[in-house]
Design a protein around this motif. Structure first.
Motif, PDB file in Angstrom:
ATOM      1  N   SER A 237       0.830  -1.198   0.000  1.00  0.00           N
ATOM      2  CA  SER A 237       0.000   0.000   0.000  1.00  0.00           C
ATOM      3  C   SER A 237       0.867   1.252   0.000  1.00  0.00           C
ATOM      4  O   SER A 237       0.611   2.202  -0.753  1.00  0.00           O
ATOM      5  CB  SER A 237      -0.919  -0.004   1.225  1.00  0.00           C
ATOM      6  N   ALA A 238       1.914   1.273   0.818  1.00  0.00           N
ATOM      7  CA  ALA A 238       2.770   2.454   0.936  1.00  0.00           C
ATOM      8  C   ALA A 238       3.473   2.775  -0.373  1.00  0.00           C
ATOM      9  O   ALA A 238       3.632   3.943  -0.732  1.00  0.00           O
ATOM     10  CB  ALA A 238       3.799   2.242   2.045  1.00  0.00           C
ATOM     11  N   MET A 239       3.897   1.742  -1.112  1.00  0.00           N
ATOM     12  CA  MET A 239       4.648   1.969  -2.348  1.00  0.00           C
ATOM     13  C   MET A 239       3.758   2.016  -3.583  1.00  0.00           C
ATOM     14  O   MET A 239       4.234   2.143  -4.700  1.00  0.00           O
ATOM     15  CB  MET A 239       5.726   0.898  -2.508  1.00  0.00           C
ATOM     16  N   LEU A 240       2.436   1.913  -3.385  1.00  0.00           N
ATOM     17  CA  LEU A 240       1.449   1.910  -4.457  1.00  0.00           C
ATOM     18  C   LEU A 240       1.622   0.733  -5.402  1.00  0.00           C
ATOM     19  O   LEU A 240       1.571   0.852  -6.623  1.00  0.00           O
ATOM     20  CB  LEU A 240       1.469   3.235  -5.235  1.00  0.00           C
ATOM     21  N   GLY A 241       1.799  -0.423  -4.808  1.00  0.00           N
ATOM     22  CA  GLY A 241       1.852  -1.660  -5.574  1.00  0.00           C
ATOM     23  C   GLY A 241       3.257  -2.079  -5.935  1.00  0.00           C
ATOM     24  O   GLY A 241       4.158  -1.251  -6.103  1.00  0.00           O
ATOM     25  N   ALA A 242       3.451  -3.397  -6.036  1.00  0.00           N
ATOM     26  CA  ALA A 242       4.739  -3.970  -6.423  1.00  0.00           C
ATOM     27  C   ALA A 242       4.599  -4.612  -7.799  1.00  0.00           C
ATOM     28  O   ALA A 242       3.758  -5.488  -8.001  1.00  0.00           O
ATOM     29  CB  ALA A 242       5.192  -5.024  -5.411  1.00  0.00           C
ATOM     30  N   HIS A 243       5.393  -4.156  -8.750  1.00  0.00           N
ATOM     31  CA  HIS A 243       5.358  -4.703 -10.111  1.00  0.00           C
ATOM     32  C   HIS A 243       5.708  -6.187 -10.059  1.00  0.00           C
ATOM     33  O   HIS A 243       6.722  -6.576  -9.493  1.00  0.00           O
ATOM     34  CB  HIS A 243       6.353  -3.948 -10.983  1.00  0.00           C
ATOM     35  N   ALA A 244       4.860  -7.022 -10.666  1.00  0.00           N
ATOM     36  CA  ALA A 244       4.986  -8.473 -10.477  1.00  0.00           C
ATOM     37  C   ALA A 244       5.017  -9.248 -11.781  1.00  0.00           C
ATOM     38  O   ALA A 244       4.667 -10.424 -11.801  1.00  0.00           O
ATOM     39  CB  ALA A 244       3.848  -8.976  -9.590  1.00  0.00           C
ATOM     40  N   GLN A 245       5.434  -8.604 -12.869  1.00  0.00           N
ATOM     41  CA  GLN A 245       5.607  -9.362 -14.105  1.00  0.00           C
ATOM     42  C   GLN A 245       6.655 -10.455 -13.884  1.00  0.00           C
ATOM     43  O   GLN A 245       6.536 -11.561 -14.394  1.00  0.00           O
ATOM     44  CB  GLN A 245       6.043  -8.434 -15.232  1.00  0.00           C
ATOM     45  N   VAL A 246       7.693 -10.113 -13.104  1.00  0.00           N
ATOM     46  CA  VAL A 246       8.668 -11.095 -12.619  1.00  0.00           C
ATOM     47  C   VAL A 246       8.380 -11.261 -11.134  1.00  0.00           C
ATOM     48  O   VAL A 246       8.686 -10.378 -10.332  1.00  0.00           O
ATOM     49  CB  VAL A 246      10.113 -10.606 -12.852  1.00  0.00           C
ATOM     50  N   MET A 247       7.779 -12.392 -10.761  1.00  0.00           N
ATOM     51  CA  MET A 247       7.308 -12.552  -9.384  1.00  0.00           C
ATOM     52  C   MET A 247       8.428 -12.472  -8.364  1.00  0.00           C
ATOM     53  O   MET A 247       8.260 -11.922  -7.279  1.00  0.00           O
ATOM     54  CB  MET A 247       6.551 -13.867  -9.235  1.00  0.00           C
ATOM     55  N   SER A 248       9.595 -13.015  -8.701  1.00  0.00           N
ATOM     56  CA  SER A 248      10.703 -12.970  -7.743  1.00  0.00           C
ATOM     57  C   SER A 248      11.098 -11.530  -7.446  1.00  0.00           C
ATOM     58  O   SER A 248      11.500 -11.206  -6.319  1.00  0.00           O
ATOM     59  CB  SER A 248      11.903 -13.758  -8.282  1.00  0.00           C
ATOM     60  N   ALA A 249      10.971 -10.638  -8.435  1.00  0.00           N
ATOM     61  CA  ALA A 249      11.290  -9.230  -8.211  1.00  0.00           C
ATOM     62  C   ALA A 249      10.273  -8.586  -7.281  1.00  0.00           C
ATOM     63  O   ALA A 249      10.628  -7.793  -6.404  1.00  0.00           O
ATOM     64  CB  ALA A 249      11.335  -8.483  -9.546  1.00  0.00           C
ATOM     65  N   ALA A 250       8.998  -8.922  -7.447  1.00  0.00           N
ATOM     66  CA  ALA A 250       7.960  -8.386  -6.554  1.00  0.00           C
ATOM     67  C   ALA A 250       8.199  -8.848  -5.128  1.00  0.00           C
ATOM     68  O   ALA A 250       8.034  -8.072  -4.168  1.00  0.00           O
ATOM     69  CB  ALA A 250       6.580  -8.823  -7.031  1.00  0.00           C
ATOM     70  N   GLU A 251       8.581 -10.099  -4.966  1.00  0.00           N
ATOM     71  CA  GLU A 251       8.853 -10.624  -3.630  1.00  0.00           C
ATOM     72  C   GLU A 251      10.000  -9.870  -2.972  1.00  0.00           C
ATOM     73  O   GLU A 251       9.932  -9.522  -1.782  1.00  0.00           O
ATOM     74  CB  GLU A 251       9.164 -12.115  -3.720  1.00  0.00           C
ATOM     75  N   VAL A 252      11.046  -9.575  -3.747  1.00  0.00           N
ATOM     76  CA  VAL A 252      12.181  -8.824  -3.202  1.00  0.00           C
ATOM     77  C   VAL A 252      11.769  -7.390  -2.904  1.00  0.00           C
ATOM     78  O   VAL A 252      12.123  -6.833  -1.858  1.00  0.00           O
ATOM     79  CB  VAL A 252      13.383  -8.879  -4.159  1.00  0.00           C
ATOM     80  N   SER A 253      11.010  -6.758  -3.815  1.00  0.00           N
ATOM     81  CA  SER A 253      10.571  -5.374  -3.599  1.00  0.00           C
ATOM     82  C   SER A 253       9.860  -5.221  -2.261  1.00  0.00           C
ATOM     83  O   SER A 253      10.102  -4.260  -1.520  1.00  0.00           O
ATOM     84  CB  SER A 253       9.628  -4.927  -4.722  1.00  0.00           C
ATOM     85  N   LEU A 254       8.976  -6.151  -1.948  1.00  0.00           N
ATOM     86  CA  LEU A 254       8.231  -6.074  -0.700  1.00  0.00           C
ATOM     87  C   LEU A 254       9.089  -6.466   0.495  1.00  0.00           C
ATOM     88  O   LEU A 254       9.146  -5.752   1.499  1.00  0.00           O
ATOM     89  CB  LEU A 254       6.988  -6.956  -0.775  1.00  0.00           C
ATOM     90  N   ALA A 255       9.760  -7.598   0.399  1.00  0.00           N
ATOM     91  CA  ALA A 255      10.490  -8.130   1.550  1.00  0.00           C
ATOM     92  C   ALA A 255      11.654  -7.244   1.959  1.00  0.00           C
ATOM     93  O   ALA A 255      11.970  -7.131   3.153  1.00  0.00           O
ATOM     94  CB  ALA A 255      10.979  -9.543   1.263  1.00  0.00           C
ATOM     95  N   THR A 256      12.302  -6.581   1.000  1.00  0.00           N
ATOM     96  CA  THR A 256      13.463  -5.742   1.345  1.00  0.00           C
ATOM     97  C   THR A 256      13.044  -4.498   2.120  1.00  0.00           C
ATOM     98  O   THR A 256      13.874  -3.857   2.769  1.00  0.00           O
ATOM     99  CB  THR A 256      14.239  -5.339   0.078  1.00  0.00           C
ATOM    100  N   ARG A 257      11.749  -4.171   2.079  1.00  0.00           N
ATOM    101  CA  ARG A 257      11.239  -3.023   2.824  1.00  0.00           C
ATOM    102  C   ARG A 257      10.736  -3.422   4.210  1.00  0.00           C
ATOM    103  O   ARG A 257      10.342  -2.550   4.990  1.00  0.00           O
ATOM    104  CB  ARG A 257      10.109  -2.357   2.041  1.00  0.00           C
ATOM    105  N   MET A 258      10.714  -4.698   4.492  1.00  0.00           N
ATOM    106  CA  MET A 258      10.193  -5.185   5.761  1.00  0.00           C
ATOM    107  C   MET A 258      11.343  -5.472   6.722  1.00  0.00           C
ATOM    108  O   MET A 258      12.517  -5.319   6.380  1.00  0.00           O
ATOM    109  CB  MET A 258       9.313  -6.403   5.518  1.00  0.00           C
ATOM    110  N   GLU A 259      11.002  -5.881   7.918  1.00  0.00           N
ATOM    111  CA  GLU A 259      12.031  -6.060   8.933  1.00  0.00           C
ATOM    112  C   GLU A 259      12.977  -7.199   8.564  1.00  0.00           C
ATOM    113  O   GLU A 259      12.594  -8.145   7.866  1.00  0.00           O
ATOM    114  CB  GLU A 259      11.389  -6.309  10.298  1.00  0.00           C
ATOM    115  N   PRO A 260      14.233  -7.114   8.997  1.00  0.00           N
ATOM    116  CA  PRO A 260      15.198  -8.173   8.708  1.00  0.00           C
ATOM    117  C   PRO A 260      14.660  -9.525   9.150  1.00  0.00           C
ATOM    118  O   PRO A 260      14.000  -9.650  10.181  1.00  0.00           O
ATOM    119  CB  PRO A 260      16.424  -7.758   9.522  1.00  0.00           C
ATOM    120  N   GLY A 261      14.950 -10.529   8.346  1.00  0.00           N
ATOM    121  CA  GLY A 261      14.435 -11.870   8.617  1.00  0.00           C
ATOM    122  C   GLY A 261      13.267 -12.238   7.735  1.00  0.00           C
ATOM    123  O   GLY A 261      12.910 -13.413   7.617  1.00  0.00           O
TER     124      GLY A 261
END
Length: 405
Positions: free
Chosen positions: A41-65
């Protein structure tokens, strides 16, 4: 003759604006306590044409682990995220509870999103009546099912007519069935999203299965909210920047901003950047806050393909300074290369190659790394590997693959 900006308007410096964007994108510090949906929501969506990239986009903004599994559970188990067609008619992960906003806004863009004008024989691919028939058929067919493309083709043809399955849409070497020209339109109407993969086959389903009874917001309400949120996260910005982010007509965006300015929703400021001063728009009365500009600008961050921050942030020449504009953009288009951020701007590119549990990461800085930056890069690569449940191997040197490799 260039018009000089109004000197009475609030003056904002690029460095403060960029710091605020980084903070609001959860790139200055991890979003501790936030789940994947709130980060999306904060980033106005994660581009997911390449799903692994979307997963990294979201997870890298979250807490370590955080790992990619956390994102997958939010998407496929909790259904807090939905994979659907978002801005620019491209595949995104969006918060499920925000579907009324997104469908209301995207369906209001004045063009038939994703619909080519002509079939192979030169006839109209989908007339307005046939477009409506396809959308209704798709929504009905997917109401309680997850169907592959072939299964959905049969179901739409059964409901709308055999013409819907005619293989007349230009697509690679084969002709796709006519109804597929309306895929993004059906998603923006709120009756189609991605379902669970069936082996290697994509499936579609109806998002009402996960958010029962939702309706798209009224267009004027949805567009106002989307403009305000876009300007909060990526502003100050010009109407042309908003139009580019949505793949919408520039004139339409300019009229929309003018209308919202007249209603007191947005206001003009002067952005001082790169020795130039120009007028741009921000949310009315919403100054860049001290907590945003005080957040530490990250020394080193690795962002994947089509990360929202690099795609939506403008002016591009400031986010991609000097050599980065040529090296990290593909014909001026952002997102085709994963990028290395150094002190908040693009300072290199990177590429990863996976082999089993090994993740080989090559990073090409465009300026020398200090020992502290090198240490920070090693930490960032370790985090990247942890997100993808792999072991990292870092090489600092030239990236030899091309864009979107």
């Amino acid at each position: 003759m260039t018009t000089q900006p109004d000197a009475s308007l609030p003056q904002l410096a690029w460095t403060d604006v960029n710091a605020a964007r980084l903070a609001r994108n959860h790139l200055s510090a991890s979003a501790t306590g936030h789940d994947p949906a709130s980060v999306a929501s904060a980033m106005l969506g994660a581009h997911a044409q390449v799903m692994s990239a979307a997963e990294v986009s979201l997870a890298t903004r979250m807490e370590p682990g955080t790992t990619r599994q956390d994102v997958r559970e939010a998407l496929w188990t909790e259904h807090a995220l939905v994979k659907t067609y978002g801005p620019r008619g491209t595949v995104h992960l969006l918060p499920t509870h925000e579907l009324p906003l997104w469908t209301g806004a995207l369906s209001a863009i004045p063009r038939p999103t994703g619909i080519p004008a002509k079939a192979r024989d030169g006839s109209p691919l989908l007339t307005p009546d046939r477009l409506d028939a396809v959308v209704a058929a798709v929504g009905d067919a997917l109401a309680d099912a997850e169907l592959t493309v072939d299964e959905l083709t049969d179901a739409v043809a059964e409901r709308a007519g055999a013409w819907a399955a005619d293989p007349v849409m230009e697509a690679f070497q084969d002709g796709w069935p006519r109804w597929r020209a309306a895929t993004a339109h059906a998603a923006h109407a709120g009756v189609l999203c991605f379902g669970h993969n069936r082996g290697r086959k994509v499936t579609y389903t109806n998002p009402h299965r996960w958010l029962p009874g939702f309706r798209p917001l009224a267009p004027e309400v949805a567009l106002t909210r989307l403009v305000r949120r876009y300007l909060y996260t990526y502003g100050p910005a010009h109407p042309a920047h908003f139009a580019k982010w949505l793949a919408a007509p520039t004139g339409w965006a300019a009229a929309l901003f003018a209308s919202l300015e007249g209603e007191g929703e947005v206001e003009r400021v002067v952005l001082e950047a790169g020795g130039e001063r120009s007028e741009a728009w921000r949310v009315a009365g919403e100054a860049v806050e001290a907590r945003d500009t005080a957040a530490p600008v990250p020394a080193v961050r690795l962002l994947p393909y089509f990360d929202a921050f690099t795609v939506a942030s403008q002016p591009r020449e400031l986010l991609f300074p000097g050599r980065a504009y040529e090296r990290a953009l593909a014909g001026g288009q952002a997102g085709n290369y994963p990028v290395l951020l150094l002190d908040g701007t693009v300072g290199g590119v990177w590429h990863q190659r996976r082999s089993g549990r090994r993740l080989q990461v090559t990073v090409e800085p465009l300026r020398p790394l200090t020992p502290d930056r090198r240490t920070a890069l090693e930490t960032e690569v370790e985090r990247l590997a942890h997100i993808q449940e792999a072991r990292a191997e870092l090489t600092v040197g030239p990236v030899t693959v091309g864009a979107h490799a």
